[in-house]
Motif scaffolding. Structure first.
Motif, PDB file in Angstrom:
ATOM      1  N   MET A   5     102.912  51.859   4.823  1.00 24.14           N
ATOM      2  CA  MET A   5     103.086  50.692   5.667  1.00 24.14           C
ATOM      3  C   MET A   5     104.337  50.530   6.229  1.00 24.14           C
ATOM      4  O   MET A   5     105.505  50.704   5.594  1.00 24.14           O
ATOM      5  CB  MET A   5     102.847  49.432   4.883  1.00 24.14           C
ATOM      6  N   PRO A   6     104.448  50.530   7.838  1.00 24.20           N
ATOM      7  CA  PRO A   6     105.513  50.548   8.428  1.00 24.20           C
ATOM      8  C   PRO A   6     106.570  49.222   8.311  1.00 24.20           C
ATOM      9  O   PRO A   6     106.067  48.413   8.204  1.00 24.20           O
ATOM     10  CB  PRO A   6     105.427  51.050   9.752  1.00 24.20           C
ATOM     11  N   PRO A   7     107.879  49.388   8.302  1.00 22.17           N
ATOM     12  CA  PRO A   7     108.552  48.310   8.342  1.00 22.17           C
ATOM     13  C   PRO A   7     108.451  47.329   9.745  1.00 22.17           C
ATOM     14  O   PRO A   7     108.046  48.013  10.785  1.00 22.17           O
ATOM     15  CB  PRO A   7     109.749  48.658   7.973  1.00 22.17           C
ATOM     16  N   PRO A   8     108.369  46.298   9.653  1.00 21.42           N
ATOM     17  CA  PRO A   8     108.620  45.598  10.955  1.00 21.42           C
ATOM     18  C   PRO A   8     109.793  45.726  11.871  1.00 21.42           C
ATOM     19  O   PRO A   8     110.888  46.302  11.135  1.00 21.42           O
ATOM     20  CB  PRO A   8     108.774  43.996  10.548  1.00 21.42           C
ATOM     21  N   TRP A  67      97.685  49.071  -1.718  1.00 25.76           N
ATOM     22  CA  TRP A  67      95.926  48.992  -1.561  1.00 25.76           C
ATOM     23  C   TRP A  67      95.777  47.356  -1.331  1.00 25.76           C
ATOM     24  O   TRP A  67      94.892  47.269  -0.526  1.00 25.76           O
ATOM     25  CB  TRP A  67      95.240  49.321  -2.796  1.00 25.76           C
ATOM     26  N   LEU A  68      96.467  46.560  -1.968  1.00 22.84           N
ATOM     27  CA  LEU A  68      96.108  45.028  -1.427  1.00 22.84           C
ATOM     28  C   LEU A  68      96.482  44.717  -0.253  1.00 22.84           C
ATOM     29  O   LEU A  68      95.906  43.413   0.436  1.00 22.84           O
ATOM     30  CB  LEU A  68      97.334  44.305  -2.323  1.00 22.84           C
ATOM     31  N   LEU A  69      97.039  45.481   0.676  1.00 23.14           N
ATOM     32  CA  LEU A  69      97.338  45.304   2.272  1.00 23.14           C
ATOM     33  C   LEU A  69      96.028  45.569   3.139  1.00 23.14           C
ATOM     34  O   LEU A  69      96.070  45.293   4.082  1.00 23.14           O
ATOM     35  CB  LEU A  69      98.698  46.041   2.963  1.00 23.14           C
ATOM     36  N   LYS A  70      95.364  46.558   2.586  1.00 21.66           N
ATOM     37  CA  LYS A  70      94.230  46.924   3.169  1.00 21.66           C
ATOM     38  C   LYS A  70      93.120  45.977   3.329  1.00 21.66           C
ATOM     39  O   LYS A  70      93.068  44.986   2.538  1.00 21.66           O
ATOM     40  CB  LYS A  70      93.530  48.532   2.389  1.00 21.66           C
ATOM     41  N   PRO A  71      92.074  46.013   4.271  1.00 22.22           N
ATOM     42  CA  PRO A  71      91.187  45.041   4.307  1.00 22.22           C
ATOM     43  C   PRO A  71      90.126  44.808   2.884  1.00 22.22           C
ATOM     44  O   PRO A  71      89.939  45.960   2.314  1.00 22.22           O
ATOM     45  CB  PRO A  71      90.107  45.573   5.503  1.00 22.22           C
ATOM     46  N   ALA A  72      89.931  43.581   2.782  1.00 19.55           N
ATOM     47  CA  ALA A  72      89.127  43.372   1.650  1.00 19.55           C
ATOM     48  C   ALA A  72      87.764  44.381   1.284  1.00 19.55           C
ATOM     49  O   ALA A  72      87.323  44.470   0.345  1.00 19.55           O
ATOM     50  CB  ALA A  72      88.488  41.861   1.607  1.00 19.55           C
TER      51      ALA A  72
END
Length: 138
Positions: A23-26, A46-51
């Motif tokens: 996940m890239p930084p803002p 994994w929690l950032l991935k789509p449900a």
């Protein structure tokens, strides 16, 4: 706490694509990470991935352990180095996974399979102690 389970099987060489696994930084664009089918570098991400990437969700550690055992047993005939894996074994892996999950620590297993494939199975605690990600199923 509940537990989200994730699984990915693909070509092992694809795991080298860190740009899609981190996940890239803002303010960088997160779209490549979010859209990628590849497993993240950090298990909690994994929690950032789509449900829709969630394979199963459980409230009990025993149910998550059963899920892990099923994934292991279904992959076992394809293990690249079954003799090496036998030195660790499912029972020991499950013991460590229980200890981790009961302590709120995520579990990630990875196995090289025949044909250059790789399997990864992750059980992620939600809420998570490593990152303040929102629940993807909420």
């Amino acid at each position: 706490m509940h537990l989200h389970c994730y699984v990915w099987t693909g070509m092992g060489e694809d795991l080298r694509n860190e740009a899609e696994r981190r996940m890239p930084p803002p303010p960088e664009d997160p779209a490549p990470f979010l859209a990628s089918p590849l497993p993240p570098m950090r298990t909690c991400d994994w929690l950032l991935k789509p449900a829709r990437r969630i394979d199963a969700t459980f409230t009990k550690v025993d149910d998550a352990l059963d899920w892990l055992a099923e994934r292991y047993k279904s992959a076992e005939p394809s293990f690249l180095a079954p003799h090496a894996e036998a030195a660790i074994g499912l029972d020991f892996r499950l013991h460590l996974a229980r200890t981790s999950l009961e302590g709120g620590v995520d579990v990630q297993w990875g196995f090289w399979l025949t044909g250059g494939r790789f399997l990864t199975c992750g059980v992620v605690c939600c809420p998570n102690r490593q990152a303040d990600h929102r629940c993807p199923a909420a």
